[in-house]
Design an enzyme around this catalytic site. Sequence first.
Site, PDB file in Angstrom:
ATOM      1  N   CYS A   2      42.444  38.195  55.373  1.00  0.00           N
ATOM      2  CA  CYS A   2      43.374  37.179  55.868  1.00  0.00           C
ATOM      3  C   CYS A   2      42.797  35.815  55.521  1.00  0.00           C
ATOM      4  O   CYS A   2      41.653  35.697  55.104  1.00  0.00           O
ATOM      5  CB  CYS A   2      43.507  37.299  57.374  1.00  0.00           C
ATOM      6  N   ARG A  27      45.199  35.216  50.144  1.00  0.00           N
ATOM      7  CA  ARG A  27      44.318  36.187  50.807  1.00  0.00           C
ATOM      8  C   ARG A  27      45.090  37.185  51.660  1.00  0.00           C
ATOM      9  O   ARG A  27      44.548  38.202  52.088  1.00  0.00           O
ATOM     10  CB  ARG A  27      43.308  35.450  51.678  1.00  0.00           C
ATOM     11  N   GLY A 103      39.204  40.356  59.726  1.00  0.00           N
ATOM     12  CA  GLY A 103      38.248  41.472  59.758  1.00  0.00           C
ATOM     13  C   GLY A 103      38.884  42.679  60.440  1.00  0.00           C
ATOM     14  O   GLY A 103      40.083  42.704  60.682  1.00  0.00           O
ATOM     15  N   GLU A 481      42.200  47.452  31.657  1.00  0.00           N
ATOM     16  CA  GLU A 481      42.428  46.199  32.374  1.00  0.00           C
ATOM     17  C   GLU A 481      43.862  45.725  32.151  1.00  0.00           C
ATOM     18  O   GLU A 481      44.536  45.310  33.098  1.00  0.00           O
ATOM     19  CB  GLU A 481      41.415  45.144  31.920  1.00  0.00           C
ATOM     20  N   LYS A 485      46.701  44.926  35.153  1.00  0.00           N
ATOM     21  CA  LYS A 485      47.437  43.655  35.225  1.00  0.00           C
ATOM     22  C   LYS A 485      48.935  43.921  35.332  1.00  0.00           C
ATOM     23  O   LYS A 485      49.625  43.401  36.190  1.00  0.00           O
ATOM     24  CB  LYS A 485      47.164  42.797  33.983  1.00  0.00           C
TER      25      LYS A 485
HETATM   26  C1  AGP Z   1      42.405  42.103  39.976  1.00  0.00           C
HETATM   27  O1  AGP Z   1      43.567  41.764  39.242  1.00  0.00           O
HETATM   28  C2  AGP Z   1      42.711  42.766  41.263  1.00  0.00           C
HETATM   29  N1  AGP Z   1      43.440  41.845  42.081  1.00  0.00           N
HETATM   30  C3  AGP Z   1      41.568  43.442  41.946  1.00  0.00           C
HETATM   31  O2  AGP Z   1      41.378  44.643  41.222  1.00  0.00           O
HETATM   32  C4  AGP Z   1      40.193  42.726  41.992  1.00  0.00           C
HETATM   33  O3  AGP Z   1      39.667  42.645  40.690  1.00  0.00           O
HETATM   34  C5  AGP Z   1      39.243  43.573  42.858  1.00  0.00           C
HETATM   35  O4  AGP Z   1      39.764  43.605  44.155  1.00  0.00           O
HETATM   36  C6  AGP Z   1      37.813  43.042  42.879  1.00  0.00           C
HETATM   37  O5  AGP Z   1      37.799  41.764  43.479  1.00  0.00           O
HETATM   38  P1  AGP Z   1      36.450  40.897  43.331  1.00  0.00           P
HETATM   39  O6  AGP Z   1      36.263  40.638  41.858  1.00  0.00           O
HETATM   40  O7  AGP Z   1      36.696  39.655  44.125  1.00  0.00           O
HETATM   41  O8  AGP Z   1      35.322  41.729  43.886  1.00  0.00           O
END
Ligand code: AGP
Length: 608
Positions: A2, A27, A103, A481, A485
């Site tokens: 959040c 977030r 949390g 990747e 996306k």
């Molecule tokens: C990426 O496009 C995603 N939103 C997600 O997979 C992200 O890469 C993953 O949650 C890891 O986040 P971080 O790099 O902040 O650890």
Amino acid sequence: MCGIIGYTGEENVKDVLLDSLDLLEYRGYDSAGIAVEGHEGPHVIKCAGRVSDLRVICESEKFFTEQAEGCGIGHTRWATHGGVSDANAHPHCVGEVTLVHNGIIENFRELAAHYDLGEQLKSETDSEVVAALLNHYYDGNPHDAIKKTVSKLKGTFALVVLFADRPGVIYSTRNVSPVVATVCEEGAMLASDLTALCRFTNRYFVVPEYHILELHRDRVMLFDLEGNEKKPEFLSADWELNSAGKNGYPFYMEKEIMEQPKAIERTIECRVAGGMPDFTREGVPDSLFTDCERVTIVACGTAMHSGLVAQALVKSILHMHIDVEMASEFMYSDPVLDEKTLVIAISQSGETIDTLEAVKYARLRGAKCLSILNVKGSSIARESDYVLFTNAGPEIAVASTKAYTTQLAVLYLIVAKMAHCRDVFTTEETQSFIRELQRTPEAVEKVLAERRDIHLLANNVLDAKDLFMIGRGLDYSILQEGSLKLKEVSYIHSEAYASGELKHGPIALITQNTPVIASVTQEKLMSKEMSNIREVRARGADIVLFIKKSLAGSVNEDYRTFLLPDMQDAFMVMPASAALQLLAYYVSSDKGFDVDKPRNLAKVVTVE
Ligand code: AGP
């Protein structure tokens, strides 16, 4: 995951809270709310929906037309305990206490039963139980109530609290979930991350776990749970003020895709000296790369995909054993770890709890940990032996783009450093590798300059329900990747397959007009990749080909094609990835979706 905000100062508190929640909404965005102190106690407005919906309600509230400067807290939610509803939105008020929380409290039901709090609860959330417990212990001493409450909590929390009889002061404490804070001429602020603070200042500090922060209009005070005052350790974010805005782009994702050439260049150039990779500025010793016998990369999602590219390079150049582990599986897979293992954790946010727990687990077993992160002062940064920061600047869109390519830039530098340290590369070979790496910003720039052609290609997959992406070797890593996306921003069920694997089952799914995206950037694999492309085409697939320009001349058939700028095979990942990022972006935006905030997702996953 959040977004939380707290502000006390001379600015219009409603505007500061709502504008900050706009910046933090990536977030979590299923409900939002604010509480602003008034003469009769906090005035709370909250609703299911977006911050924009909350803003409409606030604009019509008489309270806010009279209320200007002051003190308040705010929250934008990604639902964990309790569905999406007005009642489950934060802030939660119980008696003297008004609270927002980020949390998960694992024992909230037991606490509600043990302290017989049920009558006071109007929501299904764990957070409201915390507010009720704080109120239960509150007898006029905020620190005492906070200390007693957190001693009972099991789980992760960032708590931000107003006590009705303590006007103008905001209290906060945390365990794992992040809180950063600052004080500047506009007043004192705290937030889940820097994007909400960097409108006012780039000076901030991370609130240490199990400490109590007091925000006053002109000062911040930090105490340990024994009541000893502590001096905050201020850091300076290398982000320009307001760099977290859209700067005229319709979506953050497009802005961040377009920022990549400069972000990649910034990330590389500060770590090249005399044409050689140089990590001395960050104090990363060569011994980290010479003493290890194996490498393990731990990460999630896109960050993990950058690790797959590093894996291919380490195997092909260094002939070393290297694993890439999904951080969420890592601790449960009995990984081989010892003091000869170099663990590389990759994370944009530095807060992904799966990756954070994996780092703690690995270090407990003697491994050294080098992290590649985009946010200074983040939890993973504090748990790592060494950190190399990507210089991507704030990444707001949930879909990670510039973080991915700058992670790759750091990983290529690490590969070059390791190859030279371990006498695999001569100095000349290392410098040649670095020179090619230094060409990647220009290659990505060329792709971005032809984004209209990609937009036209996107039109061919707009209505797809299922879609395949096929390639071999690094092309397969690129497509893993690219597939994520497309999946996460367009909701098309896209899967990346090693094209040689199709014959072992998945080709059964290819029917007339099934969309297939193929990547052909590796000269030594091209012949086999083209054979696989012909196999699916023979079964009716509708092919879109992303191919390195110098290879396209030997393709005899007619495909819808995007020509990628030429680089050495090992360096084709970034330009190819930029093209696939744009493809995903255009499909999503042309389908009318909120590209930056895809359904069910949040930017930072701080729950396991
Ligand atoms: C990426 O496009 C995603 N939103 C997600 O997979 C992200 O890469 C993953 O949650 C890891 O986040 P971080 O790099 O902040 O650890």
